[in-house]
Design an enzyme around this catalytic site. Sequence first.
Site, PDB file in Angstrom:
ATOM      1  N   HIS A   1       5.337   2.255   7.779  1.00  0.00           N
ATOM      2  CA  HIS A   1       5.808   0.986   8.249  1.00  0.00           C
ATOM      3  C   HIS A   1       7.094   1.498   9.017  1.00  0.00           C
ATOM      4  O   HIS A   1       8.330   0.970   8.664  1.00  0.00           O
ATOM      5  CB  HIS A   1       6.212  -0.026   6.949  1.00  0.00           C
ATOM      6  CG  HIS A   1       6.503  -1.187   7.527  1.00  0.00           C
ATOM      7  ND1 HIS A   1       6.228  -1.758   8.665  1.00  0.00           N
ATOM      8  CD2 HIS A   1       6.941  -2.593   6.673  1.00  0.00           C
ATOM      9  CE1 HIS A   1       6.685  -3.106   8.750  1.00  0.00           C
ATOM     10  NE2 HIS A   1       6.747  -3.436   7.532  1.00  0.00           N
TER      11      HIS A   1
ATOM     12  N   GLN B   1      10.240  -1.187  10.020  1.00  0.00           N
ATOM     13  CA  GLN B   1      11.196  -1.655   8.948  1.00  0.00           C
ATOM     14  C   GLN B   1      12.218  -0.589   8.605  1.00  0.00           C
ATOM     15  O   GLN B   1      13.342  -0.979   8.427  1.00  0.00           O
ATOM     16  CB  GLN B   1      10.168  -1.715   7.599  1.00  0.00           C
ATOM     17  CG  GLN B   1      11.102  -2.704   6.608  1.00  0.00           C
ATOM     18  CD  GLN B   1      11.430  -3.685   6.849  1.00  0.00           C
ATOM     19  OE1 GLN B   1      10.630  -4.742   6.895  1.00  0.00           O
ATOM     20  NE2 GLN B   1      12.835  -3.888   6.567  1.00  0.00           N
TER      21      GLN B   1
ATOM     22  N   ARG C   1      -0.814  -4.476  13.444  1.00  0.00           N
ATOM     23  CA  ARG C   1      -0.625  -4.363  12.048  1.00  0.00           C
ATOM     24  C   ARG C   1      -2.122  -4.002  11.356  1.00  0.00           C
ATOM     25  O   ARG C   1      -2.963  -5.123  11.602  1.00  0.00           O
ATOM     26  CB  ARG C   1       0.063  -5.478  11.445  1.00  0.00           C
ATOM     27  CG  ARG C   1       0.128  -5.626   9.728  1.00  0.00           C
ATOM     28  CD  ARG C   1       0.572  -6.464   8.998  1.00  0.00           C
ATOM     29  NE  ARG C   1       2.225  -6.070   9.260  1.00  0.00           N
ATOM     30  CZ  ARG C   1       3.244  -6.653   8.612  1.00  0.00           C
ATOM     31  NH1 ARG C   1       2.926  -7.724   7.703  1.00  0.00           N
ATOM     32  NH2 ARG C   1       4.349  -5.995   8.549  1.00  0.00           N
TER      33      ARG C   1
ATOM     34  N   ARG D   1      15.273  -6.473  11.935  1.00  0.00           N
ATOM     35  CA  ARG D   1      13.939  -6.367  12.534  1.00  0.00           C
ATOM     36  C   ARG D   1      14.078  -6.754  13.885  1.00  0.00           C
ATOM     37  O   ARG D   1      13.319  -5.922  14.858  1.00  0.00           O
ATOM     38  CB  ARG D   1      12.900  -7.069  11.605  1.00  0.00           C
ATOM     39  CG  ARG D   1      12.686  -6.345  10.390  1.00  0.00           C
ATOM     40  CD  ARG D   1      12.033  -5.112  10.447  1.00  0.00           C
ATOM     41  NE  ARG D   1      10.759  -4.939  11.244  1.00  0.00           N
ATOM     42  CZ  ARG D   1       9.503  -5.363  10.563  1.00  0.00           C
ATOM     43  NH1 ARG D   1       9.478  -5.777   9.453  1.00  0.00           N
ATOM     44  NH2 ARG D   1       8.543  -5.580  11.319  1.00  0.00           N
TER      45      ARG D   1
ATOM     46  N   CYS E   1      12.109  -4.756   1.840  1.00  0.00           N
ATOM     47  CA  CYS E   1      11.409  -5.051   3.228  1.00  0.00           C
ATOM     48  C   CYS E   1      11.190  -6.514   3.075  1.00  0.00           C
ATOM     49  O   CYS E   1      11.007  -6.957   4.182  1.00  0.00           O
ATOM     50  CB  CYS E   1      10.431  -4.197   3.775  1.00  0.00           C
ATOM     51  SG  CYS E   1       9.111  -4.071   2.559  1.00  0.00           S
TER      52      CYS E   1
ATOM     53  N   ASP F   1      10.097  -1.972  -3.074  1.00  0.00           N
ATOM     54  CA  ASP F   1       9.091  -2.678  -2.481  1.00  0.00           C
ATOM     55  C   ASP F   1       8.164  -3.289  -3.410  1.00  0.00           C
ATOM     56  O   ASP F   1       8.225  -2.893  -4.502  1.00  0.00           O
ATOM     57  CB  ASP F   1       8.419  -1.963  -1.295  1.00  0.00           C
ATOM     58  CG  ASP F   1       7.598  -2.663  -0.485  1.00  0.00           C
ATOM     59  OD1 ASP F   1       7.650  -3.791  -0.507  1.00  0.00           O
ATOM     60  OD2 ASP F   1       6.794  -2.054   0.226  1.00  0.00           O
TER      61      ASP F   1
END
Length: 309
Positions: free
Chosen positions: A134, A137, A107, A291, A263, A223
């Site tokens: 991402h 996700q 990340r 996930r 997310c 988000d």
Amino acid sequence: MSAKQIRHYLQFKDLTRDEYDYIFERARILKHKFKSYETYHPLHDRTLAMIFEKNSTRTRLSFEAGIHQMGGHAVFMNTRDTQLGRGEPIEDAAQVISRMTDIIMIRTFGQSILQRFADSSRVPVINGLTNEYHPCQVLADIFTFYECREPIRGKTVTWVGDANNMAYTWIEAAHIMGFKLNISTPPDYKIDLSLVPAELRGAFQEYPDPHEACIGADLITTDVWTSMGFEAENEVRKQAFASWCVDAEMMSRAKPDALFMHCLPAHRGEEVTAEVIDGPQSVVWQEAENRLHVQKALMEFLLLGKLNN
Ligand code: CP
Ligand code: NVA
């Protein structure tokens, strides 16, 4: 493993539709094994390095628990405690870390950092979130849609809010998986078409009015207004995004059985009302749990290829 055989997962476009169909089926099988307390250790003795240059709850836990459940081990590294925080070149770090481990999740900030790391890695590298994308996700989100409803092909997904890493990943996913994508952002925060390859520009439609974007949607998703790394813009963004809060009225424009996803982490009263995220159409907890299952399927695929068990 020779360089030729390495498969990285840096963007959603790194897998084909057929490979996604396989990974979703594996995620379903691995989730069933997990729920049945069935021991399954295909990655016995394998080591996952997890490098975090930004905060995380879900990504860290799902990768660490996931490799452990498959018989392997995770090593957590962050910028502050490693030489990455003292300027060691990313290429040198990749050389070293990939000689001691079997798979790496990162990340970080710019996608170019991830790309440079992958270019110097001897083992598969997975994007655990960058400023631009991402993919893990959206992998979980599409699997969740499939579990709750049916395959996402031909459906309508509406993105409400910031043109951020999630939005750009949804654009790649719409192109590959074949669903309709409506996007509504504030005027000063639109998708930057210079960042979208020409072949993907037809994969989505932009709507100035978020309510209009929600009409007929099978899934509405949003988000945070301010992503990690952009905190200095927080107050300005709060003003600009005030009308891009997913509320009951927006949900009412979608199909009656439309789902809501986020997310997480979420800010109730900003990008989504408590009524929606805590309401009956929201599947955010199942989405977060998934996930774990999709990333187990992803790691298994990147390390072992296609399996039949
Ligand atoms: N959705 C997500 O990636 O959460 P974390 O930031 O907690 O990992
Ligand atoms: N867009 C958000 C996602 C967090 C999981 C961010 O980058 O901060």
